[in-house]
Design an enzyme around this catalytic site. Structure first.
Site, PDB file in Angstrom:
ATOM      1  N   ARG A 129      -2.056   6.981 -21.682  1.00  0.00           N
ATOM      2  CA  ARG A 129      -0.682   7.024 -21.134  1.00  0.00           C
ATOM      3  C   ARG A 129      -0.455   8.174 -20.147  1.00  0.00           C
ATOM      4  O   ARG A 129       0.674   8.600 -19.915  1.00  0.00           O
ATOM      5  CB  ARG A 129       0.359   7.093 -22.255  1.00  0.00           C
ATOM      6  CG  ARG A 129       0.308   5.891 -23.174  1.00  0.00           C
ATOM      7  CD  ARG A 129       1.600   5.737 -23.949  1.00  0.00           C
ATOM      8  NE  ARG A 129       1.501   4.565 -24.812  1.00  0.00           N
ATOM      9  CZ  ARG A 129       1.002   4.605 -26.041  1.00  0.00           C
ATOM     10  NH1 ARG A 129       0.589   5.740 -26.552  1.00  0.00           N
ATOM     11  NH2 ARG A 129       0.940   3.505 -26.753  1.00  0.00           N
ATOM     12  N   LYS A 151       1.085   7.685  -4.873  1.00  0.00           N
ATOM     13  CA  LYS A 151       0.923   6.228  -5.013  1.00  0.00           C
ATOM     14  C   LYS A 151      -0.513   5.959  -5.430  1.00  0.00           C
ATOM     15  O   LYS A 151      -1.447   6.368  -4.735  1.00  0.00           O
ATOM     16  CB  LYS A 151       1.203   5.516  -3.693  1.00  0.00           C
ATOM     17  CG  LYS A 151       2.667   5.279  -3.436  1.00  0.00           C
ATOM     18  CD  LYS A 151       2.819   4.340  -2.251  1.00  0.00           C
ATOM     19  CE  LYS A 151       4.270   4.172  -1.875  1.00  0.00           C
ATOM     20  NZ  LYS A 151       4.426   3.353  -0.660  1.00  0.00           N
ATOM     21  N   GLU A 193      -3.126   6.331  10.952  1.00  0.00           N
ATOM     22  CA  GLU A 193      -2.034   6.862  10.111  1.00  0.00           C
ATOM     23  C   GLU A 193      -1.447   8.127  10.739  1.00  0.00           C
ATOM     24  O   GLU A 193      -0.250   8.395  10.616  1.00  0.00           O
ATOM     25  CB  GLU A 193      -2.526   7.148   8.685  1.00  0.00           C
ATOM     26  CG  GLU A 193      -3.077   5.915   7.932  1.00  0.00           C
ATOM     27  CD  GLU A 193      -2.011   4.992   7.340  1.00  0.00           C
ATOM     28  OE1 GLU A 193      -0.811   5.200   7.601  1.00  0.00           O
ATOM     29  OE2 GLU A 193      -2.394   4.042   6.622  1.00  0.00           O
ATOM     30  N   LYS A 235       4.824  13.979   5.348  1.00  0.00           N
ATOM     31  CA  LYS A 235       4.807  13.126   4.149  1.00  0.00           C
ATOM     32  C   LYS A 235       5.466  13.843   2.973  1.00  0.00           C
ATOM     33  O   LYS A 235       6.234  13.240   2.220  1.00  0.00           O
ATOM     34  CB  LYS A 235       3.371  12.698   3.804  1.00  0.00           C
ATOM     35  CG  LYS A 235       3.359  11.773   2.606  1.00  0.00           C
ATOM     36  CD  LYS A 235       2.253  10.781   2.582  1.00  0.00           C
ATOM     37  CE  LYS A 235       2.439   9.831   1.400  1.00  0.00           C
ATOM     38  NZ  LYS A 235       1.356   8.882   1.264  1.00  0.00           N
ATOM     39  N   GLU A 245      10.154   5.556  -3.532  1.00  0.00           N
ATOM     40  CA  GLU A 245      10.378   4.595  -2.450  1.00  0.00           C
ATOM     41  C   GLU A 245      11.597   3.709  -2.672  1.00  0.00           C
ATOM     42  O   GLU A 245      11.529   2.482  -2.632  1.00  0.00           O
ATOM     43  CB  GLU A 245       9.126   3.727  -2.236  1.00  0.00           C
ATOM     44  CG  GLU A 245       9.147   3.045  -0.869  1.00  0.00           C
ATOM     45  CD  GLU A 245       7.826   2.409  -0.486  1.00  0.00           C
ATOM     46  OE1 GLU A 245       6.803   3.104  -0.531  1.00  0.00           O
ATOM     47  OE2 GLU A 245       7.845   1.219  -0.131  1.00  0.00           O
ATOM     48  N   ARG A 249      11.188   6.634   2.015  1.00  0.00           N
ATOM     49  CA  ARG A 249       9.720   6.582   1.917  1.00  0.00           C
ATOM     50  C   ARG A 249       9.162   5.279   2.498  1.00  0.00           C
ATOM     51  O   ARG A 249       8.022   5.239   2.969  1.00  0.00           O
ATOM     52  CB  ARG A 249       9.265   6.757   0.462  1.00  0.00           C
ATOM     53  CG  ARG A 249       7.760   6.810   0.351  1.00  0.00           C
ATOM     54  CD  ARG A 249       7.257   7.382  -0.955  1.00  0.00           C
ATOM     55  NE  ARG A 249       5.808   7.413  -0.939  1.00  0.00           N
ATOM     56  CZ  ARG A 249       5.050   7.980  -1.854  1.00  0.00           C
ATOM     57  NH1 ARG A 249       5.611   8.570  -2.884  1.00  0.00           N
ATOM     58  NH2 ARG A 249       3.738   7.955  -1.757  1.00  0.00           N
ATOM     59  N   ASN A 253       5.604   2.965   5.718  1.00  0.00           N
ATOM     60  CA  ASN A 253       4.869   1.698   5.771  1.00  0.00           C
ATOM     61  C   ASN A 253       4.976   1.026   7.133  1.00  0.00           C
ATOM     62  O   ASN A 253       4.710  -0.176   7.258  1.00  0.00           O
ATOM     63  CB  ASN A 253       5.395   0.745   4.684  1.00  0.00           C
ATOM     64  CG  ASN A 253       5.048   1.250   3.307  1.00  0.00           C
ATOM     65  OD1 ASN A 253       3.919   1.639   3.062  1.00  0.00           O
ATOM     66  ND2 ASN A 253       6.028   1.290   2.430  1.00  0.00           N
ATOM     67  N   HIS A 256       2.554  -1.641   8.231  1.00  0.00           N
ATOM     68  CA  HIS A 256       1.784  -2.046   7.059  1.00  0.00           C
ATOM     69  C   HIS A 256       2.055  -3.483   6.619  1.00  0.00           C
ATOM     70  O   HIS A 256       1.174  -4.133   6.066  1.00  0.00           O
ATOM     71  CB  HIS A 256       2.039  -1.091   5.883  1.00  0.00           C
ATOM     72  CG  HIS A 256       1.365   0.245   6.033  1.00  0.00           C
ATOM     73  ND1 HIS A 256       1.536   1.054   7.138  1.00  0.00           N
ATOM     74  CD2 HIS A 256       0.509   0.924   5.220  1.00  0.00           C
ATOM     75  CE1 HIS A 256       0.818   2.165   6.986  1.00  0.00           C
ATOM     76  NE2 HIS A 256       0.192   2.104   5.834  1.00  0.00           N
ATOM     77  N   HIS A 260      -1.062  -5.511   6.203  1.00  0.00           N
ATOM     78  CA  HIS A 260      -1.519  -6.075   4.925  1.00  0.00           C
ATOM     79  C   HIS A 260      -1.834  -7.563   5.056  1.00  0.00           C
ATOM     80  O   HIS A 260      -2.735  -8.078   4.392  1.00  0.00           O
ATOM     81  CB  HIS A 260      -0.464  -5.854   3.827  1.00  0.00           C
ATOM     82  CG  HIS A 260      -0.419  -4.435   3.326  1.00  0.00           C
ATOM     83  ND1 HIS A 260       0.561  -3.959   2.500  1.00  0.00           N
ATOM     84  CD2 HIS A 260      -1.254  -3.385   3.555  1.00  0.00           C
ATOM     85  CE1 HIS A 260       0.331  -2.680   2.228  1.00  0.00           C
ATOM     86  NE2 HIS A 260      -0.761  -2.310   2.869  1.00  0.00           N
ATOM     87  N   HIS A 273      -8.376  -0.522   6.589  1.00  0.00           N
ATOM     88  CA  HIS A 273      -6.918  -0.393   6.415  1.00  0.00           C
ATOM     89  C   HIS A 273      -6.267   0.178   7.691  1.00  0.00           C
ATOM     90  O   HIS A 273      -5.283  -0.376   8.202  1.00  0.00           O
ATOM     91  CB  HIS A 273      -6.635   0.504   5.200  1.00  0.00           C
ATOM     92  CG  HIS A 273      -5.190   0.790   4.974  1.00  0.00           C
ATOM     93  ND1 HIS A 273      -4.309  -0.151   4.461  1.00  0.00           N
ATOM     94  CD2 HIS A 273      -4.438   1.906   5.215  1.00  0.00           C
ATOM     95  CE1 HIS A 273      -3.098   0.388   4.386  1.00  0.00           C
ATOM     96  NE2 HIS A 273      -3.153   1.632   4.837  1.00  0.00           N
TER      97      HIS A 273
END
Ligand code: NAD
Ligand code: GLY
Length: 369
Positions: A129, A151, A193, A235, A245, A249, A253, A256, A260, A273
Site C-alpha cells: 500500500r 504520475k 517536451e 512543472k 490534475e 496540470r 498534456n 498528448h 496518444h 512518446h
C-alpha cells in the site's frame, strides 16, 4: 506558489511532501556518486534498484556497489521498451521485492528513462500500500517531465498510461552526463517536451530555445542543465497548484491527446512518446490556428523548431473514426466530450471543448487514409 531554487536544483511542493530535484553533471562516476546524493533520502535499510537491460550495463554497477556499503541492495532488471510498460513488468518488481523479503522500509530506486520511472513509481505506490521511491532519470524526457510530479503507471492495450497512481518520489537526481550515452533520436524525443513547456507557458523560453537548441543537441551539458532546471521549475510550479490534475496540470498534456492516438495506433514503441507528442503539438497548433488563435506564421514557427530538433511534424495516416474513437479514451474526456489543450497564443494554453466537431475532424482528416 514560487518554486524555491537552490544552487543545483529546486524543491517541489506537494500535498504529501516536498522533495528536491538535484541537477548535476557528473554524479554517474565513482566517488562523486549517485549513491552519495540519494543516500540521505533513503529512510530504511532496504533498497531495490529497478532498471532495464539497456541502462544496467551503463550505470548500475557503481550505484549498486556504493549503495551496498550502506544498505541491503537488490536489483530488478526489466526488459527495455514501451511495449513492456505493463502488468507483467510490475509483477517482476513485486516478485523481486517478495523474494528479497523486503517490507515497508524499502526504497525503490528508478534508474532509467520514463518507462522505468513510471513503472517503479507505480510498484512503489502499490507494494504494501505504498513505499518510498527515488527517481534517477537518465533520458532528457524523464529529466524534464516524467520524473517530476508523481504520475506513475502502466499502459493498457487500448490506451496509454491507463492504469496508475499519483505517488511522489522522495527526490529526483538528474545527471546531465547520462545524456552522453543517450541515442540522438531519444534526445530529440526529450526536446519535444522541452519545446512543449515553451509553447504552453513561456514565449521567451521559445526564443531562448531557438538560440540554444543547437548547443543542446551538441550535448553542451551546462546549457542542457539550464534547460532541465527551467522545465522542472515550470512543472513544479504547476504541480504545486494542481497535483491531481483537476485543472491547470492538464495543460502539460499539450499535444498528448493527438500524440496518444499515434502511439496507440502505431503500436507502443514504434513512435517514441516525444515524437508522437511533437506531431500531436502540430495538430493542436493547426486546430488553434483554425480557431483564429494562432497565425499561420506562428504554426510555421512551431514546425520550424520541431524540425530543428529532428522531430516529426506530420502524424502517420490514421482513419478519422479510429482516431476519434481512440481520443474517446483520453483521461480528459468529460461528459462524453473530447477536451483538448489548445494555444490561445504562443506561451498561453487552455483546456477546452469549445470548438466545432468539424474543425477537429478537419485537422484529423488532413492526415487520414
Ligand atoms: P524510455 O524510458 O523508453 O527511454 C528511452 C530509451 O533510452 C530506452 O531504450 C532506454 O533504455 C534508453 N536509455 C535510457 N537512458 C539512457 C542513457 N542514459 N543512455 C542510453 N540509453 C538510455 O523513454 P522516455 O522517453 O524516457 O520516457 C517515455 C515514457 O515516459 C513513456 O512511457 C511516457 O508515457 C512516460 N511519460 C510519463 C510522464 C509522467 O508524468 N509520468 C510524462 C511524460 C512521459
Ligand atoms: N506529463 C504530464 C504531467 O505530468 O502532468
Amino acid at each position: 506558489m514560487a518554486v524555491p531554487l537552490f544552487h543545483n536544483g529546486l524543491m517541489v511542493h506537494t500535498q504529501s511532501h516536498d522533495y528536491p530535484i538535484v541537477i548535476t553533471e557528473n554524479s554517474a562516476i565513482k566517488n562523486n556518486s549517485m549513491a552519495k546524493q540519494i543516500a540521505p533520502h533513503i529512510g530504511g535499510r532496504q533498497v531495490l534498484i529497478v532498471t532495464n537491460d539497456t541502462v544496467a550495463p551503463l550505470y548500475l554497477k557503481v550505484l549498486e556497489e556504493e549503495l551496498t556499503e550502506q544498505f541491503t541492495v537488490k536489483v530488478c532488471v526489466l526488459p527495455d521498451g514501451e511495449q513492456y510498460k505493463n502488468q507483467t513488468s510490475i509483477n517482476q518488481i513485486y516478485d523481486t521485492l517478495m523474494a528479497s523479503h523486503f517490507n515497508r522500509d524499502v526504497t525503490l530506486v528508478a534508474l532509467g528513462g520514463g518507462v522505468v520511472g513510471d513503472m517503479t513509481g507505480f510498484a512503489a505506490a502499490s507494494f504494501m500500500r505504498g513505499v518510498n521511491f527515488i527517481q534517477i532519470p537518465t533520458t532528457l524526457l524523464s529529466q524534464v517531465d516524467s520524473s517530476v510530479g508523481g504520475k506513475t503507471g502502466i499502459n493498457h492495450a487500448q490506451g496509454k498510461n491507463m492504469i496508475g497512481a499519483f505517488w511522489q518520489p522522495q527526490m529526483v537526481l538528474a545527471d546531465m552526463s547520462t545524456l552522453k550515452t543517450l541515442p540522438a533520436r531519444e534526445l530529440s524525443a526529450g526536446l519535444a517536451e522541452v519545446i512543449k513547456y515553451a509553447l504552453i507557458m513561456d514565449a521567451d523560453f521559445l526564443t531562448w530555445l531557438e538560440a540554444n537548441l543547437p548547443a543542446m543537441m551538441a550535448l553542451d551539458l551546462a546549457i542542457l542543465g539550464e534547460a532541465v532546471k527551467r522545465c522542472c521549475q515550470y512543472k513544479a510550479d504547476i504541480v504545486a497548484k494542481d497535483e491531481r490534475e483537476s485543472g491547470v496540470r492538464a495543460l502539460l498534456n499539450f499535444g498528448h491527446t493527438f500524440g496518444h492516438v499515434i502511439e496507440t495506433h502505431e503500436g507502443y514503441g514504434n513512435w517514441l512518446h516525444g515524437e508522437a507528442v511533437a506531431a500531436g503539438m502540430v495538430q493542436a497548433a493547426e486546430l488553434s490556428q483554425k480557431l483564429g488563435w494562432l497565425t499561420v506564421e506562428e504554426v510555421v514557427r512551431i514546425k520550424r523548431i520541431l524540425t530543428l530538433a529532428n522531430l516529426p511534424i506530420t502524424p502517420p495516416s490514421i482513419d478519422v473514426q479510429t482516431a476519434l474513437s481512440l481520443m474517446g479514451h483520453d483521461k480528459k474526456v468529460k461528459h462524453g466530450q473530447i477536451r483538448l489543450i489548445l494555444l490561445k497564443s504562443l506561451g498561453d494554453a487552455v483546456l477546452t471543448n469549445d470548438f466545432d466537431a468539424e474543425i477537429l475532424t478537419d485537422v484529423l482528416s488532413q492526415h487520414s487514409t
